[in-house]
Design a protein around this motif. Structure first.
Motif, PDB file in Angstrom:
ATOM      1  N   ALA A 488      19.163  10.872  -7.042  1.00  0.00           N
ATOM      2  CA  ALA A 488      19.191  10.879  -8.452  1.00  0.00           C
ATOM      3  C   ALA A 488      20.737  10.282  -8.521  1.00  0.00           C
ATOM      4  O   ALA A 488      21.768  11.034  -8.056  1.00  0.00           O
ATOM      5  CB  ALA A 488      19.050  12.064  -8.927  1.00  0.00           C
ATOM      6  N   THR A 489      20.935   9.356  -9.265  1.00  0.00           N
ATOM      7  CA  THR A 489      22.150   8.689  -9.471  1.00  0.00           C
ATOM      8  C   THR A 489      22.792   8.062 -10.913  1.00  0.00           C
ATOM      9  O   THR A 489      21.783   7.839 -11.690  1.00  0.00           O
ATOM     10  CB  THR A 489      22.442   7.510  -8.647  1.00  0.00           C
ATOM     11  OG1 THR A 489      21.904   7.917  -7.117  1.00  0.00           O
ATOM     12  CG2 THR A 489      23.563   6.761  -8.521  1.00  0.00           C
ATOM     13  N   ASN A 490      23.745   8.445 -11.204  1.00  0.00           N
ATOM     14  CA  ASN A 490      24.236   7.786 -12.469  1.00  0.00           C
ATOM     15  C   ASN A 490      24.589   6.270 -12.148  1.00  0.00           C
ATOM     16  O   ASN A 490      25.708   5.903 -11.535  1.00  0.00           O
ATOM     17  CB  ASN A 490      25.546   8.313 -12.958  1.00  0.00           C
ATOM     18  CG  ASN A 490      26.001   7.787 -14.590  1.00  0.00           C
ATOM     19  OD1 ASN A 490      25.909   6.515 -14.536  1.00  0.00           O
ATOM     20  ND2 ASN A 490      26.478   8.673 -15.213  1.00  0.00           N
ATOM     21  N   TRP A 520      20.174   6.665 -18.664  1.00  0.00           N
ATOM     22  CA  TRP A 520      19.203   7.600 -18.086  1.00  0.00           C
ATOM     23  C   TRP A 520      19.654   7.505 -16.451  1.00  0.00           C
ATOM     24  O   TRP A 520      20.358   6.473 -16.009  1.00  0.00           O
ATOM     25  CB  TRP A 520      17.898   6.988 -18.248  1.00  0.00           C
ATOM     26  CG  TRP A 520      17.392   7.163 -19.694  1.00  0.00           C
ATOM     27  CD1 TRP A 520      17.747   8.172 -20.455  1.00  0.00           C
ATOM     28  CD2 TRP A 520      16.376   6.532 -20.483  1.00  0.00           C
ATOM     29  NE1 TRP A 520      17.185   7.926 -21.803  1.00  0.00           N
ATOM     30  CE2 TRP A 520      16.373   6.799 -21.510  1.00  0.00           C
ATOM     31  CE3 TRP A 520      15.766   5.378 -19.886  1.00  0.00           C
ATOM     32  CZ2 TRP A 520      15.413   6.366 -22.624  1.00  0.00           C
ATOM     33  CZ3 TRP A 520      14.763   4.601 -21.022  1.00  0.00           C
ATOM     34  CH2 TRP A 520      14.509   5.108 -22.305  1.00  0.00           C
ATOM     35  N   THR A 521      19.036   8.637 -15.908  1.00  0.00           N
ATOM     36  CA  THR A 521      19.403   8.805 -14.546  1.00  0.00           C
ATOM     37  C   THR A 521      18.308   7.763 -13.668  1.00  0.00           C
ATOM     38  O   THR A 521      17.196   7.595 -14.119  1.00  0.00           O
ATOM     39  CB  THR A 521      19.128  10.250 -14.106  1.00  0.00           C
ATOM     40  OG1 THR A 521      20.355  11.007 -14.712  1.00  0.00           O
ATOM     41  CG2 THR A 521      19.439  10.540 -12.694  1.00  0.00           C
ATOM     42  N   GLU A 523      16.912   6.845  -9.674  1.00  0.00           N
ATOM     43  CA  GLU A 523      16.733   7.637  -8.167  1.00  0.00           C
ATOM     44  C   GLU A 523      16.715   6.549  -7.204  1.00  0.00           C
ATOM     45  O   GLU A 523      15.584   5.531  -7.087  1.00  0.00           O
ATOM     46  CB  GLU A 523      15.466   8.414  -8.165  1.00  0.00           C
ATOM     47  CG  GLU A 523      15.374   9.103  -6.848  1.00  0.00           C
ATOM     48  CD  GLU A 523      14.144   9.965  -6.858  1.00  0.00           C
ATOM     49  OE1 GLU A 523      13.947  11.110  -5.794  1.00  0.00           O
ATOM     50  OE2 GLU A 523      13.244   9.804  -7.550  1.00  0.00           O
ATOM     51  N   THR A 648      17.756  15.740 -11.854  1.00  0.00           N
ATOM     52  CA  THR A 648      19.372  16.145 -11.954  1.00  0.00           C
ATOM     53  C   THR A 648      19.853  15.455 -10.754  1.00  0.00           C
ATOM     54  O   THR A 648      19.667  15.497  -9.586  1.00  0.00           O
ATOM     55  CB  THR A 648      19.456  17.706 -12.168  1.00  0.00           C
ATOM     56  OG1 THR A 648      18.536  18.000 -13.247  1.00  0.00           O
ATOM     57  CG2 THR A 648      20.920  17.983 -12.479  1.00  0.00           C
ATOM     58  N   ILE A 649      21.193  15.022 -11.212  1.00  0.00           N
ATOM     59  CA  ILE A 649      22.233  14.574 -10.018  1.00  0.00           C
ATOM     60  C   ILE A 649      22.878  15.736  -9.247  1.00  0.00           C
ATOM     61  O   ILE A 649      23.343  16.584 -10.209  1.00  0.00           O
ATOM     62  CB  ILE A 649      23.082  13.538 -10.788  1.00  0.00           C
ATOM     63  CG1 ILE A 649      22.329  12.630 -11.440  1.00  0.00           C
ATOM     64  CG2 ILE A 649      24.111  13.064  -9.653  1.00  0.00           C
ATOM     65  CD1 ILE A 649      23.407  11.394 -12.144  1.00  0.00           C
TER      66      ILE A 649
END
Length: 786
Positions: A488-490, A520-521, A523, A648-649
């Protein structure tokens, strides 16, 4: 001029003449003069005069009667009625004369009969008959006046026929006919009027219009009657309400004309009444239907237009939207002006076939040019219609530009999948070869110091292995299943990191960042997405050799099924990354090949042609979309769509960059002996106890025997007979808590991801260095038990 005497007057004059002669014994000269006087009177008559003897033969006729018979005066004398009457008429006249002779009266009778002229023509006539007597009073024959009634009879018959005809028309017509007096009371009407109002004939007679007219109609009728009475000009009352006998309301239409008597004095009104109730209902239904279809046409997703004699005669709003032409311009231009030059002839031919009545013309697609000069792909269906009495085509136009782009992307995906399968296999074998080189190099470096004459050469070998591994990564990017480790990444963090790195190398390019703060996040495999971004930045830089502007934007977006279905993706939330340059742009042919492996415009030796191809493969393997929009001389935009995630990151711990040792027991499984040999040596150098197996079945047998002392299994994914997936499942059956580290020359996607999802602890990409291996081992061995 004196009026001509009638028949009775003539007969009386003749009788008086004879009486006068008898009574006064006039002299012969006086008698001659008197007879001449009366003969002149008889000859000037338009009616015929006759005298016949008792046998019915003419003894005297005037000229008018001779003309009536079509004979001369001489031919008439002595002529019997049987010569100019039919047998039936002769018998009837004989009977009348006989009765008059027998009864000696009445003095005069009017009889209708037919005369057969000399030429055979028949005329209708009437004659009077009275007894003819001599001086002694003896009956010697008959006399009378004959009048030609042919024209009168024809006129009477015509009048009768006319009255009958118009009576029939009045009684059979659906419209009501009426006559009213000046007070508005019915004086005459036909049966249709009774049916319209629902009253009987007797009920309708003398009925006043106030009986069946509502207040608003009363005012209207009164005003109309007064206007017609004043001007004498007929008029028509359109659509007004009246009541039927049953209380229902109907809509009628009436004409009103002034009626006059023979002297020209007004005596009332007359006219025609038509029940327009059903027509009004039909008109209202038609209006509603037309309104409905107008709304449908104006709000249709398709452009709808009519082409006649090459011009656009009718079009809806959607046609204006697709073509970007305002209504005034669209109405004034020929249809062919909208068509791409290369497609004009084929479209014109299809239009000709439709006009010729060929109903087999299917919907087809072609290119259209809108007012902005943009090329659109459209789909057109046409049918032949008559428009204002002339043949035309009714056309349904749909903009399928997005669909075409999706089709091109699908074709590209299918092509890339085929190429990727080949690239993946090559990259896997290549990585295994590099693993051998890297492994042996690492082992040698462990045994020598930095002052050894071969140390720098061995380090160069490691660098070349890394370069080869990077090339293999690009090939795996092209391949299906090209992700390694997804997290999960910004996405903004990745973009800014790569932009900062790129910006330091190309200071002549101005970078503009429009990164959505609440993005939004996603993946993703961070390394691969960084590789994609860097490829796009580098590509933009090559398009702007003298510098320019680079725009990078992120945006949250929701893609519906219409957009994602053609390429097999799930609709929903996506993050869009747009990379735009102000460079030289691409023509249509270059855009079509931009994502092809090994395609490059940079010239020999200046590029591998794998940059955009690997970017395409990586984004596709992330269940995303990448597309391109460019115009020659107008720059280029790449749009990337990555599916959003609710995950969640996670915060990651920094592991020191050093070789970590251990004392645990590791089962190393690989079907290639060179790899197991290298693996064993590397692990032993790190202090681990090592057991090797060269097949899945051998690994299972070893684990059954010695599983209690094995702390971790390093498992190759691709092996003959029993692959890594099946081997993992069998080992997990023996020990559900087993720790397995998957290793492969392939990437983490596809089969590897399936194994990881089933509980495998991690993934180790070949070729790996001693440091990579040591960190992975400690990461998983130091984890607390599940």
């Amino acid at each position: 001029m004196a009026n001509k005497p009638n028949k009775k007057d003539l007969e009386k004059m003749v009788m008086d003449l004879r009486q006068e002669l008898a009574e006064h014994h006039m002299t012969e000269e006086a008698l001659r003069q008197s007879e001449e006087k009366y003969r002149n009177i008889l000859e000037s008559m338009s009616e015929g005069y006759y005298e016949v003897n008792l046998a019915g033969n003419f003894t005297f006729v005037n000229d008018a009667l001779a003309k009536m018979h079509g004979r001369s005066h001489e031919e008439m004398m002595g002529l019997n009625n049987r010569a100019y009457n039919s047998p039936e008429t002769s018998k009837r006249i004989y009977k009348i004369f006989n009765e008059m002779y027998r009864d000696q009266g009445p003095p005069t009778r009017i009889i209708d009969y037919e005369i057969i002229r000399k030429d055979g023509a028949i005329i209708l006539a009437e004659f009077s008959a009275s007894l003819l007597k001599d001086e002694s009073g003896k009956t010697i024959g008959f006399r009378g006046v004959v009048r030609d009634r042919t024209d009168q009879t024809k006129a009477e018959k015509a009048l009768e026929e006319s009255e009958k005809k118009y009576r029939t028309i009045l009684e059979t017509m659906e419209e009501g006919y009426y006559e009213v007096d000046l007070a508005g009371n019915r004086t005459f009407f036909n049966d249709a009027l009774c049916r319209i109002y629902g009253y009987s004939h007797d009920e309708m007679m003398n009925m006043n219009y106030r009986t069946y007219a509502p207040p608003e109609t009363l005012t209207l009728l009164r005003d109309v009657y007064q206007e017609v009475y004043r001007t004498g000009i007929p008029t028509k009352i359109f659509g007004h309400k009246v009541f039927r006998k049953d209380g229902s309301t109907i809509m009628i239409e009436a004409s009103v004309a002034l009626r006059r008597d023979p002297s020209g004095n007004p005596i009332g009104f007359s006219g025609i009444i038509m029940d327009k109730t059903e027509q009004k209902k039909a008109e209202e239904a038609l209006r509603l239907s037309e309104e409905k279809y107008r709304l449908l046409v104006e709000n249709a997703h398709d452009g709808i237009f009519i082409v006649q004699n090459g011009g656009i005669e009718f079009f809806n709003h959607r046609t204006e939207t697709i073509t970007v032409y305002p209504a005034a311009e669209l109405a004034a231009m020929p249809f062919v002006k909208l068509i791409h030059p290369k497609d004009k002839e084929s479209v014109a031919e299809r239009q000709r076939k439709v006009l010729a009545g060929d109903d087999r013309q299917d919907t087809f697609s072609f290119r259209m040019i809108n007012r902005k000069g943009e090329n659109l792909w459209v789909e057109l269906g046409s049918v032949r219609i008559d428009w204002e009495g002339q043949p035309a085509t009714l056309n349904f136009l749909r903009d399928i530009s997005s669909q075409k782009r999706m089709e091109n992307q699908l074709l590209q995906a299918q092509k890339m999948e085929a190429v990727g399968t080949l690239a993946g296999g090559i990259a896997h074998d290549f990585n295994n070869l590099l693993m051998g080189i890297q492994g042996y190099t690492s082992l040698i470096l462990l045994d020598i110091g930095s002052d050894h004459p071969h140390y720098s050469k061995l380090k160069n070998i490691e660098q070349q292995v890394q370069a080869g591994a990077e090339l293999a990564k690009q090939m795996l990017g092209v391949a299906k299943g090209g992700k390694y480790e997804v997290k999960a990444t910004n996405i903004n963090t990745l973009i800014e990191g790569v932009l900062d790195l790129y910006g330091r190398t190309r200071k002549e390019i101005t970078i503009h960042k429009f990164l959505l703060e609440e993005v939004w996040t996603v993946e993703v495999d961070r390394n691969q997405i960084e590789q994609v971004l860097l490829n796009l930045y580098v590509n933009a830089g090559h398009a702007m050799p003298a510098g320019g502007d680079l725009y990078v934007e992120t945006k949250n977006i929701i893609l519906d099924e219409n957009y994602t279905r053609p390429i097999g993706l799930t609709p929903g939330k996506f993050v869009r990354i747009s990379v735009t340059d102000t460079g030289v742009g691409m023509d249509e042919a270059t855009q079509k090949r931009a994502f092809d492996p090994f395609f490059t415009t940079k010239g020999m030796g200046r590029g591998t042609g794998l940059g955009l191809a690997s970017a395409y493969g990586i984004i596709k393997n992330h269940n995303g979309i990448i597309n391109i929009y460019s115009e020659k001389g107008q720059g280029t935009t790449f749009n990337i769509y990555l599916p959003a995630t609710e995950k969640t990151i996670a915060q990651e711990a920094n592991i020191p960059e050093k070789v970590l040792s251990g004392e645990e027991t590791v089962l190393f499984v690989d079907d290639q002996e060179s790899i197991t040999d290298i693996g064993q040596n590397l692990l032993e150098k790190l202090g681990y106890r090592v057991i090797t197996a060269q097949s899945g079945s051998e690994a299972i047998d070893i684990y059954r025997r010695e599983g209690s002392r094995i702390d971790l299994v390093i498992l190759d994914m691709i092996m003959p007979e029993m692959g890594g997936g099946e081997t993992f499942d069998r080992l997990k059956e023996i020990n559900p808590q087993i720790k397995v580290l998957l290793s492969s020359g392939y990437s983490i996607n596809g089969q590897a991801k399936d194994i990881l999802d089933r509980g495998c602890k991690g993934f180790l990409q070949k070729p790996f260095t001693l440091a990579d291996l040591s960190k992975k081992l400690r990461q998983f061995l130091d984890e607390k038990g599940d």
